[in-house]
Design an enzyme around this catalytic site. Structure first.
Site, PDB file in Angstrom:
ATOM      1  N   GLY A  47      49.413  69.977  22.569  1.00  0.00           N
ATOM      2  CA  GLY A  47      48.228  68.737  22.672  1.00  0.00           C
ATOM      3  C   GLY A  47      48.079  68.008  23.870  1.00  0.00           C
ATOM      4  N   ASN A  49      48.863  65.357  26.558  1.00  0.00           N
ATOM      5  CA  ASN A  49      49.790  64.196  27.054  1.00  0.00           C
ATOM      6  C   ASN A  49      49.363  62.953  26.413  1.00  0.00           C
ATOM      7  OD1 ASN A  49      51.254  65.899  28.736  1.00  0.00           O
ATOM      8  ND2 ASN A  49      50.211  65.093  30.731  1.00  0.00           N
ATOM      9  N   GLY A  50      50.300  62.292  25.657  1.00  0.00           N
ATOM     10  CA  GLY A  50      50.128  60.958  25.133  1.00  0.00           C
ATOM     11  C   GLY A  50      49.525  61.122  23.572  1.00  0.00           C
ATOM     12  N   GLY A  52      51.035  62.303  20.997  1.00  0.00           N
ATOM     13  CA  GLY A  52      52.177  61.820  20.048  1.00  0.00           C
ATOM     14  C   GLY A  52      53.107  62.943  19.640  1.00  0.00           C
ATOM     15  N   LYS A  53      53.093  64.129  20.452  1.00  0.00           N
ATOM     16  CA  LYS A  53      53.935  65.114  20.369  1.00  0.00           C
ATOM     17  C   LYS A  53      55.700  64.789  20.135  1.00  0.00           C
ATOM     18  CE  LYS A  53      52.569  67.686  23.748  1.00  0.00           C
ATOM     19  NZ  LYS A  53      51.708  66.634  24.102  1.00  0.00           N
ATOM     20  N   SER A  54      56.023  64.093  21.231  1.00  0.00           N
ATOM     21  CA  SER A  54      57.267  63.491  21.274  1.00  0.00           C
ATOM     22  C   SER A  54      57.646  62.681  20.105  1.00  0.00           C
ATOM     23  CB  SER A  54      57.671  62.987  22.707  1.00  0.00           C
ATOM     24  OG  SER A  54      57.546  63.770  23.671  1.00  0.00           O
ATOM     25  N   GLU A 170      59.411  70.144  25.445  1.00  0.00           N
ATOM     26  CA  GLU A 170      59.282  70.996  26.481  1.00  0.00           C
ATOM     27  C   GLU A 170      60.480  71.938  27.038  1.00  0.00           C
ATOM     28  OE1 GLU A 170      56.239  71.208  27.808  1.00  0.00           O
ATOM     29  OE2 GLU A 170      55.240  69.281  27.031  1.00  0.00           O
TER      30      GLU A 170
END
Length: 235
Positions: A47, A49-50, A52-54, A170
Site C-alpha cells: 500500500g 506510504n503512510g 499503516g503497514k508498519s 521492507e
C-alpha cells in the site's frame, strides 16, 4: 500459493477487528482491520506510504496495544495458544535494532537472547554470515555498513534462532538483484519450514515471487489481493 482468508482453523496469527489510534481523540491509523497470517506462508502487506503497514506489524508484534479488537496467536486447531510465539522483527530503519560493535557481535547477541547454547553460537553465527552475504563484514561496525548490508544484517538478526513468527518491514529494500534473490530464498525457506512470515513491502518482485497472500492496506483496513492478478515485474 494459497489464497487469503480468515479461517480460524488454519490460522496462526489472527487480527480481529483491530483499531489503533495514537491517542483518544486522534483519527484511527488502523480501523477494524481483520487479517489471518498462516503458518507456512508469506503474508504480504502493501500500500501507499503512510497507509499503516508498519503500524500493523507493530500491532502484530505487540509493540502497540490495540485501541479495539484483538491480536491472537492460534494453534493449528484454531484455539488460542497459551504461549506467545518466538519473534523475529525487522524495523523499517535497520539501525534501530543494532546494539553491538561488530556484525558478528550483533548475531551472537541475538542468538544468546534466544537461548542457544554457547557452544553452538559460533557455528550458527558463521552460517548466518554466509547465508546473508555478510561473511566479509563480520568484524565491521554495523553502523558503517552500506544501506543494503544493514538491511541484510537486520534480517539475519531476525532469522537468528529460527523464530516461529517473522515480521519484516521492507526486508528487500536497497538490494541488488543477486542479494534480492538471496533474501527472497531465505524468506521462502523460513515459511516452507513452518514459520509464519509477514512482510511489509512495495517490492513487486517480492510480491509476485514470494507472497502466498497479499493484503492491500488502505484507509486503515486490509483488502485481500489475489497474487495471480498482479503484473509480473519487468526484468
Amino acid at each position: 500459493m494459497s489464497s487469503p482468508g480468515l479461517s480460524r482453523a488454519s490460522g496462526a496469527l489472527i487480527l480481529n477487528q483491530v483499531t489503533w489510534k495514537p491517542d483518544r481523540k486522534a483519527t484511527p491509523v488502523v480501523r477494524e482491520l481483520s487479517l489471518n497470517a498462516r503458518r507456512g506462508e508469506v503474508t504480504a502487506l502493501t500500500g501507499e506510504n503512510g497507509a499503516g503497514k508498519s503500524t500493523v506489524l507493530r500491532l502484530m508484534a505487540r509493540l502497540l496495544r490495540p485501541s479495539g479488537g484483538s491480536v491472537s496467536w492460534h494453534s493449528d486447531n484454531g484455539r488460542a495458544a497459551g504461549t506467545k510465539p518466538t519473534l523475529g522483527f525487522v524495523f523499517q530503519n535497520p539501525e534501530h535494532q543494532f546494539l553491538g560493535h561488530s556484525v558478528r557481535g550483533e548475531l551472537r547477541h541475538a542468538l544468546s537472547l534466544r537461548g542457544m547454547p554457547r557452544r553452538q553460537i559460533r557455528l550458527e553465527v558463521d552460517a548466518l554470515l554466509e547465508r546473508f552475504g555478510l561473511s566479509g563484514y563480520a568484524d565491521r561496525n554495523p553502523f558503517l555498513l552500506s544501506g543494503g548490508q544493514k538491511r541484510r544484517l537486520s534480517v539475519a538478526i531476525a532469522f537468528a534462532g529460527r523464530p516461529e513468527l517473522l515480521l519484516l518491514d521492507e526486508p528487500s529494500y536497497g538490494q541488488d538483484p543477486n542479494n534480492l534473490t538471496l533474501l527472497l530464498s531465505e524468506i521462502r525457506a523460513a515459511a516452507d519450514s513452518g514459520a509464519t512470515v509477514v512482510v511489509s513491502t512495495h517490492d513487486p518482485v517480492l510480491l509476485v515471487q514470494c507472497a502466498d497472500a497479499i493484503n492491500l492496506i488502505r484507509n486503515g483496513q486490509a483488502h485481500p489481493v489475489k497474487p495471480q492478478l498482479l503484473e509480473p515485474p519487468v526484468s
